[in-house]
Scaffold this active site. Structure first.
Site, PDB file in Angstrom:
ATOM      1  N   TYR A 167       0.670  -1.083   0.127  1.00  0.00           N
ATOM      2  CA  TYR A 167       0.114   0.249   0.154  1.00  0.00           C
ATOM      3  C   TYR A 167       0.778   1.294  -0.156  1.00  0.00           C
ATOM      4  O   TYR A 167       1.976   0.939  -0.086  1.00  0.00           O
ATOM      5  CB  TYR A 167      -1.081  -0.095   1.858  1.00  0.00           C
ATOM      6  CG  TYR A 167      -0.388   0.464   2.615  1.00  0.00           C
ATOM      7  CD1 TYR A 167      -0.443   1.665   3.229  1.00  0.00           C
ATOM      8  CD2 TYR A 167       0.195  -1.022   3.160  1.00  0.00           C
ATOM      9  CE1 TYR A 167       0.556   2.136   4.238  1.00  0.00           C
ATOM     10  CE2 TYR A 167       0.724  -0.308   4.401  1.00  0.00           C
ATOM     11  CZ  TYR A 167       0.940   0.549   4.786  1.00  0.00           C
ATOM     12  OH  TYR A 167       1.824   0.835   6.183  1.00  0.00           O
ATOM     13  N   CYS A 168       0.881   2.370   0.289  1.00  0.00           N
ATOM     14  CA  CYS A 168       1.565   3.419  -0.012  1.00  0.00           C
ATOM     15  C   CYS A 168       0.300   4.788   0.422  1.00  0.00           C
ATOM     16  O   CYS A 168      -0.683   5.026   0.958  1.00  0.00           O
ATOM     17  CB  CYS A 168       1.245   4.234  -1.866  1.00  0.00           C
ATOM     18  SG  CYS A 168       0.509   3.693  -3.334  1.00  0.00           S
ATOM     19  N   GLY A 169      -0.353   5.654  -0.243  1.00  0.00           N
ATOM     20  CA  GLY A 169      -1.251   6.455  -0.277  1.00  0.00           C
ATOM     21  C   GLY A 169      -2.167   6.409  -0.758  1.00  0.00           C
ATOM     22  O   GLY A 169      -3.818   7.086  -0.510  1.00  0.00           O
ATOM     23  N   SER A 227      -5.700   1.955  -0.163  1.00  0.00           N
ATOM     24  CA  SER A 227      -4.506   2.561   1.468  1.00  0.00           C
ATOM     25  C   SER A 227      -4.740   3.899   1.893  1.00  0.00           C
ATOM     26  O   SER A 227      -5.706   3.397   2.405  1.00  0.00           O
ATOM     27  CB  SER A 227      -3.504   3.241  -0.355  1.00  0.00           C
ATOM     28  OG  SER A 227      -2.610   1.726  -0.701  1.00  0.00           O
ATOM     29  N   LEU A 228      -3.508   4.736   1.709  1.00  0.00           N
ATOM     30  CA  LEU A 228      -3.786   4.733   3.310  1.00  0.00           C
ATOM     31  C   LEU A 228      -4.578   6.396   2.623  1.00  0.00           C
ATOM     32  O   LEU A 228      -5.487   7.107   3.542  1.00  0.00           O
ATOM     33  CB  LEU A 228      -2.279   6.433   3.267  1.00  0.00           C
ATOM     34  CG  LEU A 228      -1.350   5.249   3.893  1.00  0.00           C
ATOM     35  CD1 LEU A 228      -0.351   6.348   4.842  1.00  0.00           C
ATOM     36  CD2 LEU A 228      -2.407   4.865   5.721  1.00  0.00           C
TER      37      LEU A 228
END
Length: 294
Positions: free
Chosen positions: A247-249, A275-276
């Site tokens: 995951y990331c943003g 993700s975030l």
């Protein structure tokens, strides 16, 4: 067309040799997403204007922000349903026999995102290694303005399992109810919470390892050679039998890590689409700060 029909990466010089192929479809997947200046500084825009200013001859703009996303989702760039995805690709002239090459004008993460989306529905595509910057550095032709319309193709798609994971799946991993190793592809500063985040809260999902996607590229934005990639990815991630949950943003940088994993033969990789942007927006879901490097 199968997802293993061609090498993943293609050089500008090799792409030039295919330019006369009537089945070639070059897609510019760029999106404008500036670095946040302060917390929750979320500014995003289509990359179409940049494409109009300069692109590879024959390239069409693939709009990951709207046309190639699920409009009803609560977060940006959400994976569209198979029928929506097929229709959007067909309008770009992408058919079952198309030779697809994807690039973007920044760090290659947008191209990786579209590549992973295509791979998950069984469509082979290649990513221009180094993107538009590599094309320009090679002194190759550029074009401005619109391209001639391409005939709409016929395309039917079906989503394959084993490529994506949703919030509930990540919660199950976090609770130990489902196997998986959480890996955050954001920079160490964003991971640790020492830099402003464009999302609702700083930091990362507890228990995550940190593997910044940019560490997998050389200074020219090309993916590192296989041996160096393996060194950056590390034995723990390459050899663990558990699925890797990336995951990331917004599921973009994580796609570059997924591509790198595929380059070195690591499968059993899942990308958390929300993700975030989704996770941090729900105050009931845990987040933490501090460094936990991979």
């Amino acid at each position: 067309m199968t997802a293993t029909a061609a090498p993943i990466l293609i050089s500008p010089e090799t792409l030039v040799g295919y330019m006369a192929d009537p089945d070639l479809r070059i897609l510019d997947a760029s999106v404008e997403l500036p670095t946040p200046r302060f917390d929750q500084d979320y500014r995003v825009a289509s990359g179409r204007d940049g494409w109009l200013q300069a692109h590879i001859p024959g390239a069409l703009h693939a709009d990951l922000l709207e046309e190639l996303a699920q409009p009803q989702a609560s977060f940006s760039f959400a994976l569209p349903c198979a029928d929506h995805f097929a229709s959007a690709l067909a309008r770009l002239g992408v058919g079952a026999n198309s030779h697809i090459v994807i690039y973007d004008r920044t760090d290659g993460f947008w191209a990786a995102r579209l590549w992973w989306m295509l791979r998950s529905v069984g469509i082979a595509a290649q990513v221009l290694d180094g993107g538009f910057n590599a094309w320009r550095a090679a002194g190759l032709p550029q074009r401005q303005g619109n391209e001639s319309p391409v005939p709409m193709a016929e395309l039917r798609l079906q989503q394959s399992p084993g490529f994506w994971i949703d919030r509930q799946g990540v919660q199950a991993v976090l609770a130990g109810e489902r196997p998986g190793v959480l890996v955050c592809a954001l920079s160490s500063a964003l991971f640790s919470g020492t830099a402003p985040s464009r999302y609702a809260r700083r930091g990362h999902i507890p228990g995550s390892l940190n593997l910044p996607a940019r560490n997998l590229l050389d200074p020219q934005g090309k993916y590192l050679p296989s041996t160096q990639l393996k060194d950056q990815l590390g034995d723990e991630l390459l050899k663990t039998p558990a699925p890797l949950v990336l995951y990331c943003g917004g599921g973009i940088s994580a796609a570059a890590v997924a591509l790198a994993m595929t380059l070195v033969g690591r499968d059993n990789v899942l990308l958390y689409d929300g993700s975030l942007q989704e996770w941090a927006a729900d105050s009931n879901l845990p987040m933490t700060t501090g460094a936990t490097p991979a």
